[in-house]
Design a protein around this motif. Structure first.
Motif, PDB file in Angstrom:
ATOM      1  N   SER A  40      -7.499  -1.133  -6.317  1.00 62.35           N
ATOM      2  CA  SER A  40      -6.830  -1.311  -7.593  1.00 62.35           C
ATOM      3  C   SER A  40      -5.670  -0.355  -7.796  1.00 62.35           C
ATOM      4  CB  SER A  40      -7.780  -1.185  -8.760  1.00 62.35           C
ATOM      5  OG  SER A  40      -8.804  -0.331  -8.518  1.00 62.35           O
TER       6      SER A  40
ATOM      7  N   LYS B  93     -12.320   0.121 -13.849  1.00 65.88           N
ATOM      8  CA  LYS B  93     -11.524   1.245 -13.357  1.00 65.88           C
ATOM      9  C   LYS B  93     -11.616   2.464 -14.277  1.00 65.88           C
ATOM     10  CE  LYS B  93      -7.030   1.222 -13.681  1.00 65.88           C
ATOM     11  NZ  LYS B  93      -5.658   0.701 -13.483  1.00 65.88           N
ATOM     12  N   ARG B 106      -8.947   7.619 -13.391  1.00 66.63           N
ATOM     13  CA  ARG B 106      -9.515   7.450 -12.059  1.00 66.63           C
ATOM     14  C   ARG B 106      -9.651   8.786 -11.343  1.00 66.63           C
ATOM     15  NH1 ARG B 106      -6.408   3.064  -8.564  1.00 66.63           N
ATOM     16  NH2 ARG B 106      -4.794   4.587  -8.978  1.00 66.63           N
ATOM     17  N   ARG B 145     -13.792   2.672  -6.048  1.00 66.65           N
ATOM     18  CA  ARG B 145     -14.884   2.234  -6.911  1.00 66.65           C
ATOM     19  C   ARG B 145     -16.234   2.816  -6.507  1.00 66.65           C
ATOM     20  NH1 ARG B 145     -13.451  -2.717  -9.316  1.00 66.65           N
ATOM     21  NH2 ARG B 145     -11.372  -2.448 -10.161  1.00 66.65           N
TER      22      ARG B 145
END
Lengths: 588, 428
Positions: A40, B93, B106, B145
């Motif tokens: 992402s 996220k 993040r 992730r």
């Protein structure tokens, strides 16, 4: 096996509509983007804060994260040079990556067991690279893994490969001159610079300590110590000398020797390079370039250069990707072969063929074993891992390789969004942010007579989705002819891939329609945007960090050389390691 | 697979005299003098929200009225089931880092901050041989992730997926692994001294960011030095759980990690664990072994989690599938709680002196951050007000994490993105 694969799940065109309804739609490919895509993108990503824009998405709580969202269309291309913005990177330490560690102990000690494959995996950037200096740490677990690897390697070396490291005969293990030479020579290779007097004394004392109750203990414990030394595990990039008018310093000679060797070969510098550093020759840009060319001609380059492509095309993460065994029972068996295929292919392109970007992305052949031949529906003539022609209508270079498609695919199918996003992010250098919250709510079911594609394109055409999905869908759809591990997924009555049309939008120079991934690949290689992106990707890898506008002039200079060399990727590698971004650091 | 060999006698001895960590080199007197039992925290993390209709018990006094939580009914009086509010953008996220760091940035990006497990581990540094254990049952190696633990500068702290590696990290001696050659401990000590010296010298040559980077290495080497030459079976023996090269399926791997947590706590090797069942927003897990075919987050089925209906009275197929998956995670949690409860400690069990936080990055399968379902099991030695279901109010997740830290004996006042103070609702 081949027969089973070619017929497996094959569908006539008539069945295609029905199949595509279930082939990764309803969550809006957006959902698929989220699974991992390129980790992402968005956030601060590569462009750094100054060039990103504030995302306007509001969470359900009404609270918006502070982080900026990447511009879905912008990114770093086109490359622009503004000398006023140019600035070198900060001084840093850069831990060896796992593959660099393994290459290094192979070359230093003759150990080919690649012990670091068992070390904890390192964090990966959204652009695909897992060698960024900021992310490479030695935490508690890694320290212990490194220590234990050092113990095992040292004992094995002392026991079985003494001659690889000790300059004299085994009978001379207690000879003072031999010990001195051993410490001096091995220390210089392992730490990639001459030892200081203090270090020589320290390692000589350790040799004495280790020899006390074990004949080869001196060698053993000195090797064990060197393999745990921070000067072995990290590369220093501080530069030395007086800052220039920009307040920047060139990497110190030995730092530069290491930087060159690791960037190009993924291993420690050879004697010739260390000698050049010792003589101060690397202060000269022409000498740096000559050394770079010499290194790329070495056999080790075939091992080292592959690493960049392994990371960029998702082959590192592939080894942790699982598939539904009910759908892909052969996957686990095939997975190592998928990685091997990429390695053979990239080596061939870079060192046996013309090294051109076009060949990398469009070559209608590959290197297969029997299992992969089954996936491709190809026939191997001449044994495994020999060059095998592929159907030029169905396959083009790395873009249609099983490993890449397995990584950018779902657990039981392909993926429009993951593949579309891969092309956008890693080949066109456009960041695609994650879908906004609520993107998947109230998606309407397909209406009577609507094809899967019409439905998918409709549900992703809403206000919050279209910004990205106009970029994703047209690129991702044509990949639907290849399934979750790159096997032919959709076929017409004649067994040929169906003419799935695609459309490129929002690119600099290749907007328009095309058919299938093969035509897409041919469009991409002709695009200045893709060519520039390849330059950017090379910079990320050799610099081990995100690149940004501060690197613009270095990028531009390197890209001009790449273009002048007719997009020869080895020339790009040389251009990257001779750039100012590579050679200089801020003075602190 | 071999079972952990934790004899009752050994354990009782270890736990009552506090010699469990004697191999660490801690003076026995000092540890024996410790009045209260150690407190411990586990972050037990599963992805993709929940199915609220199947999560909240229709009768708050009876967890059996929750399909998902029913496996935990036996621990009802020792648990808190709660809402929490995340300040993210409602997606994986931002929810992922927020769940453990109370900051939506993040991990690894500028502005990201330390996670609660490392915050607590840093505060407890030196009290146990291993500062913290960070593990996972599934990963996509290196993918962003897959990180719920972060260092003081927000950089990602990688989890160990292989239970054998994690076991070795916790229980394996630093030396002694390479028979038959004898080990020269004075040489080893000299090596580690040299590494420390070099790291310290290196730190002086670089700016703050690089100093932090090298500090974790330095801490790790100092811990290794303490372990050096200390046989691990002096006070508390735990026979290796796992064969080093065993290939495990997800389920077996999960259980092995949970067994390891139990053994590590029983021997007081560490008091802080973070365990991720699988990466956020992923479809890299195959749940066909519990009858759920297809991807959780994408694939032919379009990803079960995305098709869930959020809070609708009508449940669809995806809701039922995801209910099965979440219930599976509850079952594994119950397995851990049961194991912890089987180890006596003081008047109760290890579970009573522990807080297991079951966290998630999203509210429901279709994302969202309000409310995120939270389960806390264990009262941290009576610090937390267990035996309650808090569904009504907006619960500050940041304050919840601060409360846990305080219950662990770390007087934390602020945490994450500007959160201050403890959460009165969960204080005993």
């Amino acid at each position: 096996m081949g027969n089973r694969w070619t017929t497996w799940r094959a569908a006539g065109l008539a069945g295609w509509t029905a199949l595509s309804l279930t082939a990764g739609c309803q969550d809006g490919g957006a959902g698929e983007v989220e699974t991992d895509a390129a980790n992402s993108g968005g956030a601060t990503g590569d462009t750094g804060a100054p060039t990103t824009t504030q995302g306007g998405e509001t969470g359900e709580t009404g609270e918006t994260g502070e982080e900026p969202q990447g511009d879905p269309v912008g990114g770093l291309v086109p490359i622009t040079c503004d000398p006023a913005l140019s600035r070198a990177g900060a001084p840093r330490v850069w831990r060896l990556s796992r593959s660099e560690y393994d290459n290094t102990v192979a070359d230093l000690l003759g150990d080919e067991t690649r012990p670091a494959t068992a070390f904890l995996p390192d964090p990966r950037d959204w652009s695909g690279f897992s060698n960024f200096a900021d992310a490479l740490r030695v935490g508690a677990t890694q320290a212990e893994q490194i220590a234990k690897a050092a113990q095992a390697l040292a004992l094995d070396t002392a026991t079985n490969r003494l001659d690889k490291v000790f300059p004299c005969a085994p009978e001379q293990l207690a000879d003072a001159a031999c010990i001195d030479q051993f410490v001096t020579d091995l220390g210089r290779r392992a730490l990639r610079r001459p030892l200081t007097d203090e270090e020589k004394t320290r390692y000589a004392q350790l040799y004495a300590l280790g020899s006390a109750d074990e004949l080869r203990g001196g060698v053993r414990y000195v090797v064990e110590a060197l393999l745990q030394s921070p000067h072995f595990l990290y590369r220093s990039e501080r530069g030395d000398g007086l800052p220039d008018e920009r307040g920047e310093v060139r990497l110190e000679s030995y730092e530069l020797a290491s930087a060159l060797s690791y960037a190009l070969l993924g291993t420690l510098p050879d004697d010739e390079l260390l000698a050049a550093a010792g003589q101060g020759l690397l202060a000269d840009d022409a000498e740096v370039e000559a050394q770079a060319r010499r290194l790329l001609a070495k056999p080790e380059a075939r091992r080292g250069q592959v690493e960049l492509y392994r990371q960029m095309f998702g082959y590192e993460e592939l080894l942790s990707i699982e598939k539904d065994p009910a759908v892909y029972p052969q996957y686990l068996e095939l997975r190592p072969s998928m990685v091997t295929e990429l390695e053979f292919f990239v080596r061939h392109v870079l060192f046996d063929a013309d090294a051109r970007l076009e060949t990398l992305l469009t070559a209608p052949y590959s290197f297969l074993d029997a299992g992969l031949a089954g996936v491709y529906g190809a026939t191997i003539e001449g044994g495994p891992w020999t060059q095998t022609p592929l159907d030029p209508q169905a396959r083009a270079g790395v873009l249609t390789m099983p490993g890449l498609l397995a990584n950018f695919g779902h657990i039981d199918s392909g993926s429009i969004a993951l593949r579309g996003r891969f092309v956008r992010e890693r080949l066109l250098c456009q960041m695609i942010p994650d879908p906004p919250p609520g993107a998947f709510e109230n998606l309407p079911p397909p209406v009577e007579g609507q094809t899967g594609r019409e439905w998918y394109d409709t549900v992703t055409s809403g206000e919050t989705c279209a910004g990205c999905h106009t970029l994703i869908n047209g690129v991702g759809w044509p990949f639907e002819q290849l399934g979750g591990i790159g096997e032919p997924f959709l076929q017409d009555e004649n067994g040929a891939p169906p003419p799935i049309s695609g459309e490129l939008l929002g690119t600099r120079d290749i907007d328009g329609t095309f058919v299938g991934p093969v035509e897409l690949a041919h469009l991409l290689v002709g695009s200045v945007q893709v060519q520039e992106c390849m330059t950017i990707q090379h910079f990320r890898y050799v610099l081990g960090r995100p690149v940004d506008s501060l690197d613009g002039c270095s990028l531009q200079a390197a890209h001009e050389k790449f273009a002048a060399a007719d997009f020869d990727l080895t020339e790009l590698a040389v251009a990257a390691v001779t750039s100012r971004s590579f050679l200089y650091r801020r003075a602190e | 697979m071999r079972r952990p060999h934790l004899t009752r006698r050994t354990l009782l001895q270890a736990l009552t005299t506090g010699i469990a960590a004697a191999p660490f080199g801690a003076p026995r007197r000092a540890r024996a003098a410790r009045p209260a039992a150690p407190r411990r925290v586990v972050v037990y993390w599963s992805p993709n929200g929940t199915v609220h209709d199947k999560f909240w018990p229709t009768d708050p006094a009876d967890l059996k009225t929750s399909e998902i939580l029913s496996p935990l009914a036996a621990f009802q009086d020792r648990m808190i089931v709660s809402h929490a509010t995340y300040h993210g953008t409602g997606d994986h996220k931002t929810g992922l880092p927020f769940s453990t760091s109370a900051t939506p940035t993040r991990f690894g990006d500028p502005g990201s901050t330390i996670s609660i497990d490392q915050e607590i581990a840093n505060a407890l540094k030196g009290q146990t041989p291993v500062a913290s254990l960070v593990t996972c049952a599934q990963s996509k190696d290196g993918n962003e992730r897959g990180y719920i633990s972060a260092n003081i500068d927000g950089s990602r702290n990688p989890p160990t997926k292989n239970p054998a590696t994690a076991w070795e990290f916790v229980f394996g001696p630093y030396q002694g692994g390479m028979p038959p050659a004898p080990e020269n401990l004075s040489a080893r000590k000299s090596i580690l001294d040299g590494v420390i010296k070099d790291l310290e010298a290196m730190q002086t040559k670089f700016g703050p960011a690089e100093k932090i980077k090298l500090q974790s290495h330095l801490d790790a080497i100092r811990d290794l030095e303490k372990k050096l030459g200390q046989p691990m079976d002096a006070g508390c023996s735990a026979e290796n759980l796992v064969a080093p090269d065993a290939q495990f399926d997800y389920h077996t791997r999960t259980n092995s990690h949970l067994d390891l947590i139990t053994a590590a706590f029983a021997c007081d090797m560490t008091r802080v664990v973070s365990f991720m069942t699988a990466p956020a927003g992923h479809d890299n897990c195959n749940f066909s072994f519990i009858g759920v075919e297809g991807g959780m987050h994408g694939g032919q089925n379009e990803g079960w989690s995305h098709k869930t209906t959020k809070d609708q009275p009508m449940l669809n197929e995806a809701d039922l599938k995801m209910t099965s998956v979440h219930k599976y995670h509850a079952e594994r949690l119950a397995y851990l709680l049961q194991k912890l409860d089987e180890i006596p400690e003081g008047d109760g069990s290890v579970l009573d002196n522990t807080a297991v936080l079951w966290l998630n990055e999203c509210s429901h399968g279709n994302h969202g951050h309000t409310p995120v379902p939270i389960v806390i099991a264990g009262s941290l030695g009576g610090y937390l007000k267990v035996g309650q279901v808090i569904k009504e109010s907006q619960i500050s997740h940041g304050k919840m994490l601060i409360t846990i830290a305080n219950g662990m004996g770390h007087a934390l006042e602020t945490f994450g993105n500007g959160f201050m103070g403890q959460l009165p609702e969960i204080l005993a």
